[in-house]
Design an enzyme around this catalytic site. Structure first.
Site, PDB file in Angstrom:
ATOM      1  N   LYS A 171      16.410  18.369  30.746  1.00 12.84           N
ATOM      2  CA  LYS A 171      17.777  17.760  31.139  1.00 12.84           C
ATOM      3  C   LYS A 171      18.968  18.971  31.029  1.00 12.84           C
ATOM      4  CE  LYS A 171      20.135  16.105  27.222  1.00 12.84           C
ATOM      5  NZ  LYS A 171      21.482  16.515  27.135  1.00 12.84           N
ATOM      6  N   ASN A 172      18.791  20.052  30.096  1.00 10.59           N
ATOM      7  CA  ASN A 172      20.122  20.530  29.942  1.00 10.59           C
ATOM      8  C   ASN A 172      20.165  21.754  30.645  1.00 10.59           C
ATOM      9  OD1 ASN A 172      20.883  19.121  27.844  1.00 10.59           O
ATOM     10  ND2 ASN A 172      20.054  20.462  25.965  1.00 10.59           N
ATOM     11  N   ARG A 192      29.040  14.678  28.367  1.00  9.04           N
ATOM     12  CA  ARG A 192      29.931  15.574  28.180  1.00  9.04           C
ATOM     13  C   ARG A 192      29.551  16.757  29.087  1.00  9.04           C
ATOM     14  NH1 ARG A 192      30.732  20.478  25.154  1.00  9.04           N
ATOM     15  NH2 ARG A 192      32.543  20.453  23.975  1.00  9.04           N
ATOM     16  N   ASP A 242      28.105  13.336  22.910  1.00  9.07           N
ATOM     17  CA  ASP A 242      27.366  12.931  21.682  1.00  9.07           C
ATOM     18  C   ASP A 242      28.306  13.133  20.335  1.00  9.07           C
ATOM     19  OD1 ASP A 242      25.132  12.902  23.228  1.00  9.07           O
ATOM     20  OD2 ASP A 242      24.480  14.860  22.544  1.00  9.07           O
ATOM     21  N   ASP A 282      18.649  21.199  18.890  1.00  5.68           N
ATOM     22  CA  ASP A 282      17.973  19.873  19.637  1.00  5.68           C
ATOM     23  C   ASP A 282      16.626  19.499  18.870  1.00  5.68           C
ATOM     24  OD1 ASP A 282      20.280  19.730  20.699  1.00  5.68           O
ATOM     25  OD2 ASP A 282      19.407  20.697  22.732  1.00  5.68           O
TER      26      ASP A 282
HETATM   27  N1  EPU Z   1      32.101  25.730  20.881  1.00  5.53           N
HETATM   28  C1  EPU Z   1      33.259  26.053  20.861  1.00  5.53           C
HETATM   29  N2  EPU Z   1      33.930  26.209  21.802  1.00  5.53           N
HETATM   30  C2  EPU Z   1      33.658  26.368  23.046  1.00  5.53           C
HETATM   31  C3  EPU Z   1      32.097  25.982  23.270  1.00  5.53           C
HETATM   32  C4  EPU Z   1      31.627  25.755  22.101  1.00  5.53           C
HETATM   33  O1  EPU Z   1      33.589  26.045  19.511  1.00  5.53           O
HETATM   34  O2  EPU Z   1      34.450  26.749  24.046  1.00  5.53           O
HETATM   35  C5  EPU Z   1      31.263  25.585  19.665  1.00  5.53           C
HETATM   36  C6  EPU Z   1      30.714  23.995  19.842  1.00  5.53           C
HETATM   37  O3  EPU Z   1      31.605  23.205  19.165  1.00  5.53           O
HETATM   38  C7  EPU Z   1      29.362  24.088  19.133  1.00  5.53           C
HETATM   39  C8  EPU Z   1      28.783  25.456  19.492  1.00  5.53           C
HETATM   40  O4  EPU Z   1      29.871  26.192  20.112  1.00  5.53           O
HETATM   41  O5  EPU Z   1      29.512  24.108  17.566  1.00  5.53           O
HETATM   42  C9  EPU Z   1      27.677  25.358  20.576  1.00  5.53           C
HETATM   43  O6  EPU Z   1      28.013  24.860  21.714  1.00  5.53           O
HETATM   44  P1  EPU Z   1      27.472  25.279  23.051  1.00  5.53           P
HETATM   45  O7  EPU Z   1      28.388  25.267  23.899  1.00  5.53           O
HETATM   46  O8  EPU Z   1      26.392  26.398  22.851  1.00  5.53           O
HETATM   47  O9  EPU Z   1      26.639  23.958  23.350  1.00  5.53           O
HETATM   48  P2  EPU Z   1      26.737  22.845  24.682  1.00  5.53           P
HETATM   49  O10 EPU Z   1      26.978  23.630  25.979  1.00  5.53           O
HETATM   50  O11 EPU Z   1      27.852  21.902  24.387  1.00  5.53           O
HETATM   51  C10 EPU Z   1      24.403  22.354  24.958  1.00  5.53           C
HETATM   52  C11 EPU Z   1      23.412  21.393  25.262  1.00  5.53           C
HETATM   53  C12 EPU Z   1      23.164  20.735  23.829  1.00  5.53           C
HETATM   54  C13 EPU Z   1      22.761  22.000  22.907  1.00  5.53           C
HETATM   55  C14 EPU Z   1      23.764  23.126  22.743  1.00  5.53           C
HETATM   56  C15 EPU Z   1      22.902  24.250  21.871  1.00  5.53           C
HETATM   57  C16 EPU Z   1      23.675  20.473  27.262  1.00  5.53           C
HETATM   58  C17 EPU Z   1      24.254  19.715  28.046  1.00  5.53           C
HETATM   59  N3  EPU Z   1      23.864  20.469  26.045  1.00  5.53           N
HETATM   60  O12 EPU Z   1      25.739  22.060  24.700  1.00  5.53           O
HETATM   61  O13 EPU Z   1      22.273  19.716  23.895  1.00  5.53           O
HETATM   62  O14 EPU Z   1      22.270  21.369  21.478  1.00  5.53           O
HETATM   63  O15 EPU Z   1      23.815  23.573  24.189  1.00  5.53           O
HETATM   64  O16 EPU Z   1      21.713  24.591  22.357  1.00  5.53           O
HETATM   65  O17 EPU Z   1      23.165  21.437  27.769  1.00  5.53           O
HETATM   66  C18 EPU Z   1      21.312  17.702  23.415  1.00  5.53           C
HETATM   67  O18 EPU Z   1      20.621  17.938  24.513  1.00  5.53           O
HETATM   68  O19 EPU Z   1      20.853  16.858  22.637  1.00  5.53           O
HETATM   69  C19 EPU Z   1      22.260  18.634  23.180  1.00  5.53           C
HETATM   70  C20 EPU Z   1      23.335  18.454  22.688  1.00  5.53           C
END
Ligand code: EPU
Length: 427
Positions: free
Chosen positions: A22-23, A94, A118, A307
């Site tokens: 998915k991701n 998101r 989420d 995750d």
């Molecule tokens: N963050 C910031 N500022 C930013 C970007 C991120 O503060 O500009 C913080 C976030 O608030 C968080 C941390 O950095 O505390 C990690 O965020 P990241 O950007 O790495 O995660 P994401 O891209 O929002 C993806 C996955 C998540 C997974 C995370 C970490 C997708 C769609 N989502 O989220 O997946 O937990 O990376 O590996 O790819 C899930 O599948 O259940 C899920 C939540």
């Protein structure tokens, strides 16, 4: 609304096959915007989030041909796609924010509604915005939209991320591939899903150095071509099955997975007493005793994935001993602990830490899924709880797990999907 009725006492035994992640696939779908013509993705999971992203691309003027039974998805991108992603879709998922980078790169402008997503913490976008500004875009927050403009096109730049954010790395990568000049993204995320999108972009004609490392060097090109690309296997789904085998003292062979992507997870399960075996096309996890408690600290890859944190809390909740689980990515991910304690688990949280004291037994109760992984964790807990566990709000689980109930049943679990009388039915 639907719920899952889970009857405890199952020992999962047999084989499952995982599909694409998915991701990864959601970002690969966004990356298709970078090239005019038809990009085809294979090993696409049949999950709700793919439908939502498909709808978002349709609204941008693309034709999306999704064949879930063939796990194939073809996206035909027009010469000039639209540039506005609306709130009604972005709030449902998101990950929609990942169209920001490709749209600015391709159209010179993007209006993307600020996401919901989420219920797992604040999840800022500051690094996405700062990075795009470095590349020459002007980004403003207007009426609930992130509005990014780069009428003269983007320029290569040096970017240091404060934190190896998965989403920011992907957005900036997709923006940089069509920028004028060289971009270096330092402290980049290096999850297998990042490697996957880099490989797809390379196939489209992008020039990317340092793939798989924390320094990505992108030499911008004028034009990219559509491709056919196979999605990387879903390591989180695979890891969920691995945890399920250990928790239920079962024996599961996971096909179509890459054990190397789960090294730290499989090592934790081995430490807890499981037999773990890497196979040519997957791995096997078998457990013939009560698991031993194992400490877990979540971190960006190659650290332990957030995750899979709820699933490991469940393992510790029935393990012999006590363990400390530390969550460093999403503070609200411990919300699910409140539900788990309804099943009799002994878990205390304090900030980033959860102290889990293993109990011999959990007892079934009605619980509510608050996000995808919390939902999966609660189902696994229900499998080892005495009596029945009713997991509501399973639309969260459907966002990320392809055929979850069917796979559970095939492995010997007594689980069924049913209408949730506590919520009004649609239609
Ligand atoms: N963050 C910031 N500022 C930013 C970007 C991120 O503060 O500009 C913080 C976030 O608030 C968080 C941390 O950095 O505390 C990690 O965020 P990241 O950007 O790495 O995660 P994401 O891209 O929002 C993806 C996955 C998540 C997974 C995370 C970490 C997708 C769609 N989502 O989220 O997946 O937990 O990376 O590996 O790819 C899930 O599948 O259940 C899920 C939540």
């Amino acid at each position: 609304m639907e719920r899952f009725r889970v009857v405890g006492g199952a020992r999962l035994d047999g084989e499952v096959r995982v599909t694409g992640a998915k991701n990864s696939v959601l970002k690969l779908m966004a990356a298709a915007l970078l090239a005019e013509g038809t990009t085809t993705l294979t090993e696409v999971p049949h999950i709700l989030d793919v439908e939502i992203m498909g709808e978002l691309l349709r609204r941008l003027g693309c034709t999306v041909d999704y064949r879930p039974e063939e796990r194939r998805l073809a996206i035909t991108v027009p010469e000039r796609p639209g540039h506005q992603a609306d709130y009604d879709l972005v709030r449902r998922m998101r990950a929609s924010i990942c169209v920001l980078g490709p749209l600015v790169a391709r159209c010179g402008e993007a209006d993307v509604a600020l996401p919901g997503g989420d219920n797992i913490g604040s999840r800022g976008l500051d690094m996405h915005v700062a990075g795009l500004e470095r590349l020459g875009a002007v980004v403003e927050n207007e009426h609930g939209y992130l509005v990014a403009r780069a009428p003269q096109g983007l320029r290569g730049a040096q970017i240091w991320l404060d934190f190896p954010s998965v989403g920011a790395t992907e957005n900036l990568l997709m923006a940089a591939v069509l920028a004028d000049g060289t971009t270096v993204i330092d402290n980049a995320a290096r999850e297998p899903e990042i490697v996957d999108i880099c490989r797809m972009l390379e196939g489209m004609g992008a020039k990317i150095g340092g793939i798989g490392s924390s320094t990505l060097e992108v030499v911008g090109v004028d034009r990219l071509e559509p491709v056919v690309h196979e999605t990387v296997p879903d390591r989180i789904v695979a890891g969920t099955w691995a945890a399920a085998a250990a928790i239920t003292r079962g024996d599961i062979t996971v096909r179509g997975a890459r054990p190397h992507d789960l090294d730290i997870v499989l090592d934790k399960l081995a430490t807890s007493g499981a037999h773990v075996e890497a196979l040519a096309d997957g791995f096997r996890v078998a457990m013939d005793r009560r698991p031993r408690a194992v400490d877990v600290v979540t971190l960006p890859y190659p650290g332990f994935p957030t995750d899979l944190q709820p699933q490991l809390i469940v393992l510790n909740a029935v393990a012999d001993g006590a363990a400390m689980v530390t969550e460093n990515l999403f503070e609200a991910r411990f919300r699910f602990v409140n539900e788990l304690t309804r099943l009799g688990a002994d878990v205390r949280t304090d900030g980033h830490h959860a102290l889990v004291r293993g109990k011999e037994h959990l007892s079934g109760a009605p619980v509510e899924a608050s996000d995808i992984r919390a939902g999966a964790g609660l189902v696994l807990a229900g499998l080892v709880a005495e009596g029945e566990t009713l997991v509501s709000q399973v639309h969260h689980i459907d966002r990320g797990y392809d055929g979850f109930v069917e796979s559970l049943v095939a492995l010997g679990a007594d689980v069924r999907r049913e209408p949730d009388p506590d919520y009004p039915q649609e239609g």
